[in-house]
Design an enzyme around this catalytic site. Sequence first.
Site, PDB file in Angstrom:
ATOM      1  N   PHE A 183      51.598 203.244  -0.475  1.00 42.69           N
ATOM      2  CA  PHE A 183      51.349 201.925   0.102  1.00 42.69           C
ATOM      3  C   PHE A 183      51.828 200.843  -0.843  1.00 42.69           C
ATOM      4  O   PHE A 183      52.191 201.090  -1.992  1.00 42.69           O
ATOM      5  CB  PHE A 183      49.860 201.744   0.421  1.00 42.69           C
ATOM      6  CG  PHE A 183      48.979 201.573  -0.791  1.00 42.69           C
ATOM      7  CD1 PHE A 183      48.624 200.311  -1.242  1.00 42.69           C
ATOM      8  CD2 PHE A 183      48.494 202.682  -1.474  1.00 42.69           C
ATOM      9  CE1 PHE A 183      47.807 200.156  -2.356  1.00 42.69           C
ATOM     10  CE2 PHE A 183      47.675 202.543  -2.585  1.00 42.69           C
ATOM     11  CZ  PHE A 183      47.331 201.276  -3.031  1.00 42.69           C
ATOM     12  N   LEU A 207      52.621 204.601  -9.758  1.00 43.40           N
ATOM     13  CA  LEU A 207      53.103 204.041  -8.505  1.00 43.40           C
ATOM     14  C   LEU A 207      51.908 203.975  -7.548  1.00 43.40           C
ATOM     15  O   LEU A 207      50.825 204.472  -7.868  1.00 43.40           O
ATOM     16  CB  LEU A 207      54.218 204.909  -7.915  1.00 43.40           C
ATOM     17  CG  LEU A 207      55.526 204.952  -8.712  1.00 43.40           C
ATOM     18  CD1 LEU A 207      56.419 206.075  -8.218  1.00 43.40           C
ATOM     19  CD2 LEU A 207      56.251 203.607  -8.623  1.00 43.40           C
ATOM     20  N   LYS A 208      52.120 203.397  -6.370  1.00 46.15           N
ATOM     21  CA  LYS A 208      50.990 203.201  -5.462  1.00 46.15           C
ATOM     22  C   LYS A 208      50.862 204.390  -4.494  1.00 46.15           C
ATOM     23  O   LYS A 208      51.072 204.268  -3.286  1.00 46.15           O
ATOM     24  CB  LYS A 208      51.123 201.862  -4.741  1.00 46.15           C
ATOM     25  CG  LYS A 208      51.090 200.688  -5.735  1.00 46.15           C
ATOM     26  CD  LYS A 208      51.109 199.344  -5.060  1.00 46.15           C
ATOM     27  CE  LYS A 208      49.757 198.887  -4.585  1.00 46.15           C
ATOM     28  NZ  LYS A 208      48.837 198.557  -5.706  1.00 46.15           N
ATOM     29  N   LEU A 209      50.541 205.550  -5.070  1.00 47.28           N
ATOM     30  CA  LEU A 209      50.255 206.751  -4.283  1.00 47.28           C
ATOM     31  C   LEU A 209      48.801 206.689  -3.847  1.00 47.28           C
ATOM     32  O   LEU A 209      47.899 206.513  -4.678  1.00 47.28           O
ATOM     33  CB  LEU A 209      50.503 208.008  -5.117  1.00 47.28           C
ATOM     34  CG  LEU A 209      51.854 208.106  -5.845  1.00 47.28           C
ATOM     35  CD1 LEU A 209      51.945 209.430  -6.593  1.00 47.28           C
ATOM     36  CD2 LEU A 209      53.013 207.943  -4.874  1.00 47.28           C
ATOM     37  N   TYR A 266      44.399 206.430  -6.005  1.00 46.04           N
ATOM     38  CA  TYR A 266      43.462 205.314  -6.043  1.00 46.04           C
ATOM     39  C   TYR A 266      42.005 205.726  -5.904  1.00 46.04           C
ATOM     40  O   TYR A 266      41.108 204.879  -6.001  1.00 46.04           O
ATOM     41  CB  TYR A 266      43.858 204.252  -5.016  1.00 46.04           C
ATOM     42  CG  TYR A 266      44.906 203.323  -5.602  1.00 46.04           C
ATOM     43  CD1 TYR A 266      44.577 202.070  -6.070  1.00 46.04           C
ATOM     44  CD2 TYR A 266      46.222 203.760  -5.758  1.00 46.04           C
ATOM     45  CE1 TYR A 266      45.523 201.245  -6.651  1.00 46.04           C
ATOM     46  CE2 TYR A 266      47.177 202.954  -6.341  1.00 46.04           C
ATOM     47  CZ  TYR A 266      46.822 201.688  -6.787  1.00 46.04           C
ATOM     48  OH  TYR A 266      47.766 200.883  -7.381  1.00 46.04           O
TER      49      TYR A 266
END
Length: 302
Positions: free
Chosen positions: A48, A163-165, A169
């Site tokens: 994302f 990274l935005k994996l 999160y």
Amino acid sequence: MLSTAPASISLRLDTQTPLIWFDGEFVAADAPEAPLTTHAMHYGTAVFEGIRSYATADGGAAVFRLPEHMQRMRKGAELFGIDFDVERASAATVQTLRANGHRDAYIRPLTWMGTGTIGLDVDPLSQHLMIATMAKVVHLGGARTRLTVSPWKRNPATSLPALKLSGAYVNSILAKREAKQRGFDEALFTDDKGYVVECTGANVFMVKNGAITSVEHRDALPGITRDTMIALSGAQSREVTLHELLDADEVFVCGTAAEATPIAVLDRREFGDNPVTRELSAQYARVVRGEDPRYRAWLTPV
């Protein structure tokens, strides 16, 4: 340049359900589109971005640093073997803002692995992309914040790339939940050697004797807002210890949703006024709203 040239924004009624761009078509935001066997739901196999659009001084709207966000998203998608088209996703972002009539908005693109197997091999899976826009702040949003050092450690970049994996999160969720249970607003990650990493969804800066320093750490997300703040302020970028942070005159964190958020408290250390942070925040606001012609290349008109 995007194939969807900027035009006037067609406003939808506020009472209508927002639209989401989903695999090339618009659907209602509350439409059930993902099967319960969606791989990303079980394993976090999604990527994302958090992006912002702003009402601009000329009466229009613009997305801030859209190409940089989409290029970073592409890097994450490639790790899963997702065929991510930057131009298509960028055009869909503009189309969704127009469809919803949003000017000041938070934008959430998400690409994920769908159905085909429930195992760990992602090659047979379907691939999907959605773009949602929301006229609200989702994280910090510039308000003075109470920060605490988390007992959790940030995912090391040697295990999960910065990274935005989506699955990564969970680390941030656990840290933020624990911090709020202790009466704080946000959590700060440090490493085993006492160096500052980042917050759950924002990069960290400090001010000492008027000099601005951007915290650098290999486990931290290379934030696009962080890069912006460095460009605007001329901040030095280096490793920073927790001791240095506690000794700073000001501390602020930054991110797409957080913008420039001043820290009021870091555990038992209270910070007073934040004049440097306030000035930088005001400069950032002028840039994202198109009031500073030097940085208009960062804006994608809606």
